[in-house]
Design a protein around this motif. Structure first.
Motif, mmCIF file in Angstrom:
data_model
loop_
_atom_site.group_PDB
_atom_site.id
_atom_site.type_symbol
_atom_site.label_atom_id
_atom_site.label_comp_id
_atom_site.label_asym_id
_atom_site.label_seq_id
_atom_site.Cartn_x
_atom_site.Cartn_y
_atom_site.Cartn_z
ATOM 1 N N ILE A 1 1.234 -1.286 -0.120
ATOM 2 C CA ILE A 1 -0.047 -0.246 0.257
ATOM 3 C C ILE A 1 1.023 1.381 0.605
ATOM 4 O O ILE A 1 0.814 1.784 -0.678
ATOM 5 N N LYS A 2 1.635 1.389 0.821
ATOM 6 C CA LYS A 2 3.294 2.557 0.985
ATOM 7 C C LYS A 2 3.744 2.778 -0.032
ATOM 8 O O LYS A 2 4.190 3.549 -0.645
ATOM 9 N N GLY A 3 3.828 1.431 -0.453
ATOM 10 C CA GLY A 3 4.515 1.703 -2.144
ATOM 11 C C GLY A 3 4.202 2.405 -3.417
ATOM 12 O O GLY A 3 4.006 2.952 -4.311
ATOM 13 N N ASN A 4 2.678 1.524 -2.749
ATOM 14 C CA ASN A 4 1.913 2.016 -4.557
ATOM 15 C C ASN A 4 1.718 3.901 -4.231
ATOM 16 O O ASN A 4 1.546 4.899 -5.095
ATOM 17 N N LEU A 5 1.501 3.912 -3.139
ATOM 18 C CA LEU A 5 1.231 5.073 -2.607
ATOM 19 C C LEU A 5 2.157 6.481 -2.958
ATOM 20 O O LEU A 5 1.755 7.150 -3.465
ATOM 21 N N LEU A 6 3.323 5.874 -2.653
ATOM 22 C CA LEU A 6 4.593 6.712 -3.035
ATOM 23 C C LEU A 6 4.791 7.076 -4.150
ATOM 24 O O LEU A 6 5.320 7.517 -5.126
ATOM 25 N N LYS B 1 5.261 11.339 -8.737
ATOM 26 C CA LYS B 1 4.086 11.480 -9.932
ATOM 27 C C LYS B 1 3.785 13.119 -10.104
ATOM 28 O O LYS B 1 3.705 13.770 -10.597
ATOM 29 N N THR B 2 3.089 13.377 -8.548
ATOM 30 C CA THR B 2 2.570 15.529 -8.847
ATOM 31 C C THR B 2 4.037 15.610 -8.349
ATOM 32 O O THR B 2 3.962 16.829 -8.216
ATOM 33 N N ALA B 3 5.172 15.259 -7.614
ATOM 34 C CA ALA B 3 6.123 15.800 -8.026
ATOM 35 C C ALA B 3 6.961 16.130 -9.126
ATOM 36 O O ALA B 3 6.017 15.465 -10.325
ATOM 37 N N GLY B 4 8.000 17.087 -8.751
ATOM 38 C CA GLY B 4 8.925 17.265 -10.763
ATOM 39 C C GLY B 4 8.470 18.551 -10.199
ATOM 40 O O GLY B 4 7.093 19.514 -9.962
ATOM 41 N N LYS C 1 -10.316 10.127 -12.938
ATOM 42 C CA LYS C 1 -11.079 9.698 -11.339
ATOM 43 C C LYS C 1 -10.614 8.627 -11.416
ATOM 44 O O LYS C 1 -10.933 8.681 -10.281
ATOM 45 N N GLY C 2 -10.244 7.579 -11.891
ATOM 46 C CA GLY C 2 -9.733 6.938 -11.707
ATOM 47 C C GLY C 2 -8.617 6.524 -10.740
ATOM 48 O O GLY C 2 -7.987 6.193 -9.840
ATOM 49 N N GLU C 3 -7.678 7.735 -11.038
ATOM 50 C CA GLU C 3 -6.238 7.606 -10.816
ATOM 51 C C GLU C 3 -6.393 8.695 -9.225
ATOM 52 O O GLU C 3 -5.921 8.457 -8.349
ATOM 53 N N ARG C 4 -7.319 9.812 -9.664
ATOM 54 C CA ARG C 4 -7.399 10.541 -7.815
ATOM 55 C C ARG C 4 -8.378 9.282 -7.048
ATOM 56 O O ARG C 4 -7.920 9.198 -5.994
ATOM 57 N N GLU C 5 -9.127 8.307 -7.511
ATOM 58 C CA GLU C 5 -9.883 7.254 -6.632
ATOM 59 C C GLU C 5 -8.845 6.460 -6.201
ATOM 60 O O GLU C 5 -8.853 5.548 -4.845
ATOM 61 N N GLU C 6 -7.918 6.064 -7.148
ATOM 62 C CA GLU C 6 -6.639 4.937 -6.883
ATOM 63 C C GLU C 6 -6.393 6.463 -5.441
ATOM 64 O O GLU C 6 -5.615 5.646 -3.942
ATOM 65 N N MET C 7 -5.985 7.109 -5.479
ATOM 66 C CA MET C 7 -5.291 8.160 -4.707
ATOM 67 C C MET C 7 -5.659 7.638 -3.395
ATOM 68 O O MET C 7 -4.758 8.192 -1.948
ATOM 69 N N MET C 8 -6.635 8.219 -3.080
ATOM 70 C CA MET C 8 -7.722 8.236 -2.099
ATOM 71 C C MET C 8 -7.602 7.124 -1.768
ATOM 72 O O MET C 8 -7.835 7.388 -0.071
ATOM 73 N N LYS C 9 -7.749 6.269 -2.590
ATOM 74 C CA LYS C 9 -7.935 5.062 -1.602
ATOM 75 C C LYS C 9 -7.118 4.065 -0.926
ATOM 76 O O LYS C 9 -7.183 4.169 0.376
ATOM 77 N N LEU C 10 -6.157 4.509 -1.520
ATOM 78 C CA LEU C 10 -4.250 4.094 -0.818
ATOM 79 C C LEU C 10 -3.809 4.794 0.328
ATOM 80 O O LEU C 10 -3.632 4.522 1.089
ATOM 81 N N ALA C 11 -4.542 6.169 0.397
ATOM 82 C CA ALA C 11 -4.535 7.471 1.723
ATOM 83 C C ALA C 11 -5.039 6.597 2.657
ATOM 84 O O ALA C 11 -4.596 5.921 4.008
ATOM 85 N N SER C 12 -6.240 6.213 2.608
ATOM 86 C CA SER C 12 -7.288 5.510 3.089
ATOM 87 C C SER C 12 -6.857 4.635 3.645
ATOM 88 O O SER C 12 -6.776 4.059 4.990
#
Length: 382
Positions: free
Chosen positions: A145-150, A155-158, A258-269
């Motif tokens: 979970i931590k690796g996928n979220l990271l 991707k939002t860096a740079g 939408k899928g990417e945003r939801e994936e990030m929110m799910k992983l953070a949760s």
């Protein structure tokens, strides 16, 4: 954290004088803090069985030490930016590790002393093995979970040339579902904003006038939209490149974004939900593993003392915490006080030409008295 020495010597009248002398000298010279380490009357069994058990306990000791070290290190990983709080999470039976050691009491409920030593050893081995297995399983889930979220967060860096645009773009920024028109995203250096505004309409034919808008900016430049006819897209990209305007290869797909945003929110949760229970499990099982490890040390002292000093069982065990920079002097005092237990070994150890601290018996240092080290510095994860 600190290093402790667990030592034993015979408990007969002659040796009680040696114990008193050792205590007096170490206390007066401030060489160590000493406390009694009580080991109950365990079932001895046969001497042959004790010899075999001594080897097994040596391996189990090393294994248990490695497991508690893994748990301590993983607590540090889970705490991330709060690594300074690792030590306060390393407790044994609800107290700090030094207090547990200096006030050690055999756990009669977990490790009943009426059963053979081999049985106690097997219970301890099974317990440590299970903890290690569970640690691997839980760590694998959390790390995934931590690796996928990271990866998503990276991707939002740079800068605007490389980072994901998922969290930047909106549907309203694009002309969508048009057979003829397309909206491109162009990264423009800060120093070229004016040039862009003046020239973008003429970089190729068929650029929609006044269609540019800056939708994001970082320290190096801005991200601009521009709408044009699909058939001139490649020509526009080439001309833009000549002017150092870089067109991002990005096409708006609402479902994908939408899928990417939801994936990030799910992983953070998921990470947040896993964190509390995982940390609690680590703390509980660190305590369990540490307590088991010290019982293994106690078993080793008992086994080695019976093999060394014979029957009936009569030895005394002491826990010494060497003072800073006093280890060598303390060792000299112990060797002098207990040299009568093994004159040959003591003479070899105290020979100035010897450059090793003790005789080597396998991986274990040998002294006239029974000695095992408990090194808590290996748990220093800060």
């Amino acid at each position: 954290m600190s290093e402790f020495w667990l030592i034993s010597a015979p408990g007969d009248k002659a040796n009680l004088v040696a114990w008193e002398r050792m205590n007096t000298v170490t206390l007066k010279a401030n060489l160590s803090s000493n406390s009694k380490f009580i080991i109950p009357d365990l079932k001895v069994g046969t001497l042959d069985a004790l010899v075999g058990l001594s080897d097994e306990l040596g391996k189990l000791d090393t294994f248990a030490e490695s497991v508690i070290k893994k748990i301590a290190q993983y607590i540090g990983e889970v705490l991330e930016d709060s690594k300074d709080k690792v030590q306060e999470n390393l407790l044994a039976s609800g107290v700090d590790l030094i207090s547990y050691l200096t006030r050690f009491e055999w756990d009669m409920a977990k490790y009943p002393i009426k059963q053979p030593l081999k049985n106690i050893s097997e219970v301890l081995a099974k317990q440590i093995t299970q903890i290690e297995t569970d640690l691997k399983t839980r760590a694998a889930v959390y790390n995934s979970i931590k690796g996928n979220l990271l990866n998503l967060e990276r991707k939002t860096a740079g800068n605007l040339l490389t980072r994901t645009l998922t969290d930047i773009v909106n549907k309203e920024d694009f002309v969508l579902n048009s057979e003829y028109l397309i909206t491109l995203l162009v990264v423009v250096p800060k120093s070229s904003y004016t040039q862009w505004q003046k020239t973008y309409e003429s970089l190729s034919d068929m650029v929609v006038p006044r269609s540019t808008k800056m939708i994001a900016e970082d320290g190096e430049g801005g991200l601009f939209t521009v709408t044009l006819f699909r058939k001139v897209m490649e020509d526009f990209k080439a001309k833009a490149r000549e002017n150092k305007f870089i067109v991002r290869e990005f096409y708006f797909d609402e479902k994908e974004l939408k899928g990417e945003r939801e994936e990030m929110m799910k992983l953070a949760s998921d990470k947040k939900q896993q964190y509390g229970p995982l940390l609690r499990w680590l703390k509980v099982n660190f305590s369990e593993a540490f307590v088991a490890w010290i019982h293994i040390k106690a078993l080793r002292v008992f086994t080695e003392s019976v093999l060394r000093y014979g029957l009936p069982v009569n030895f005394q065990t002491m826990l010494l915490q060497p003072s800073k920079r006093s280890a060598k002097r303390l060792r000299d005092v112990l060797n002098a006080v207990f040299k009568h237990l093994d004159e040959v070994a003591a003479a070899s150890i105290m020979d100035a030409s010897m450059d090793i601290p003790g005789l080597q018996l396998g991986n274990q240092e040998y002294y006239p008295y029974v000695y095992f080290k408990i090194d808590l510095s290996l748990l220093d994860c800060s």
